[in-house]
Enzyme design. Sequence first.
Site: not given
Ligand code: NAD
Ligand code: AKB
Length: 311
Positions: A8, A11-12, A34-35, A52-53, A142, A146
Site C-alpha cells: 500500500g 497511498g497517502q 501496491d496494486i 494485490d494483498i 471501516y 479496524k
Molecule cells: P490510501 O488509500 O491513501 O492508500 C492505500 C494504498 O493501498 C493505495 O495506494 C492503494 O492503491 C493500495 N491498495 C488498495 N488495494 C490494494 C490491494 N488489494 N493490494 C495492494 N495495495 C492496495 O490510504 P492511507 O491513508 O495511506 O492509509 C494507509 C493505512 O492507514 C490504512 O490502513 C488506513 O486505514 C490507515 N489510516 C489512515 C489514516 C489517514 O488519515 N490517512 C488514518 C487512520 C488510519
Molecule cells: C478516515 O477518515 O477514514 C481516516 C481515518 C481517521 O481513519 N482518515
Amino acid sequence: MAKTIIIGAGGQIGTELTLTLRNTHGKEQIIAADIKTHAPPLIEDGPYVQMDILDRDSVRNYIIDHRVETVYLLAALLSATAEKNPDFAWKLNMDGLFTILDLAKEGYVKKIFWPSSIAVFGPTTPADQTPQHTIMEPSTVYGISKQAGERWCEYYYNKFGVDVRSIRYPGLISYKSPPGGGTTDYAVDIFYKAKASGKFTCFLSKDTALPMMFMDDAIRATIQLMDAPADRLRIRSAYNLGGISFTPEEIAASIRKQLPEFEITYEPDFRQAIADSWPNSINDSYAVSDWDWNLEFDLARMTHEMLKNIP
Ligand code: NAD
Ligand code: AKB
C-alpha cells in the site's frame, strides 16, 4: 540482509513512509508494493512490485522468496469509501492482515506494522480525551474492521508471539500525496482550495471537532514505535495517538491568518454521521510513557507548512 516491504506504498501514508525509510535504511532494503501498476513518481527510484494483498499465494511467495522480515501493511479502504462498498471493505481490510499475521506465525516475518484508526471508537465512547481502554462500539464498516484487526493482532501476539505493532492514527494531513477516501480528508482539501480559489465548501459542519495530525509527526510516531524495545510495549492491539483537535471553523481561522480573504461554507453530507461517531480528542498517555511519544506540529505550524508547500 533482511528486507522490509510496505504494502500500500502508493497511498497517502505509504509514499512518505517509503521515502523516510529509504533515507535511513538505504533504497535497496525498502521494497514498495501496491496494486497500482506503476510506482508513484516520488518512490519510483527504489524497488517496486505490483502486488494485490488479496492474492494470498503471490504475497506469501514474494515475501518468503525475497526474505522480507518486516512488513508495513497499509492497503485498506478508508471510512467514506468503505461505506459505499462494505463487503469488499471487510474483505480487503481483514484478509490481507491474516496473510501477514500467518507469515509471522510461521516464522518468516519477524515484525509487522498494521495501522488502526480513531474509527475504532463509536458514538458510545467518551468523546473528549478518549482513553486507551474504553467503550468501543464502532458504527462504520471501516471502524468494525479496524477493531476486529486490533483484536486479532493482540491474539496473534499472545498466542503465537507475533511482534505486531499498531497505532490508532487520527486524520492525517499531508501535501506530498493525497488522502484516499476518508472522513478527515476535508482537512487536506481545504488547503488546496484555499490556495487555488480562496474558497472551500466543507462536507462537515463548522463545529465538528476531530483529532488530526501532520504527516511528519505520524511517520515519526510509526518509526518510533517500530524501533521501541519490545519489552516496553504494553499495548499489542493499537496505541492511541492524540495529535491536534480542531473543527472546520478553527482550521479556517488558522488559514485566514495567512490568507485573510479565505471563505468557507458548510454542506454536511453522509460523512457528518461518521465524524459525529468519532472522538473529539484522544488521550495518548500510553504512547508517551511506552515509547516516549511527543507531538511537534500544532495547528499553526501545520497550517504554515501546508500553505508553504502547496503551489
Ligand atoms: P490510501 O488509500 O491513501 O492508500 C492505500 C494504498 O493501498 C493505495 O495506494 C492503494 O492503491 C493500495 N491498495 C488498495 N488495494 C490494494 C490491494 N488489494 N493490494 C495492494 N495495495 C492496495 O490510504 P492511507 O491513508 O495511506 O492509509 C494507509 C493505512 O492507514 C490504512 O490502513 C488506513 O486505514 C490507515 N489510516 C489512515 C489514516 C489517514 O488519515 N490517512 C488514518 C487512520 C488510519
Ligand atoms: C478516515 O477518515 O477514514 C481516516 C481515518 C481517521 O481513519 N482518515
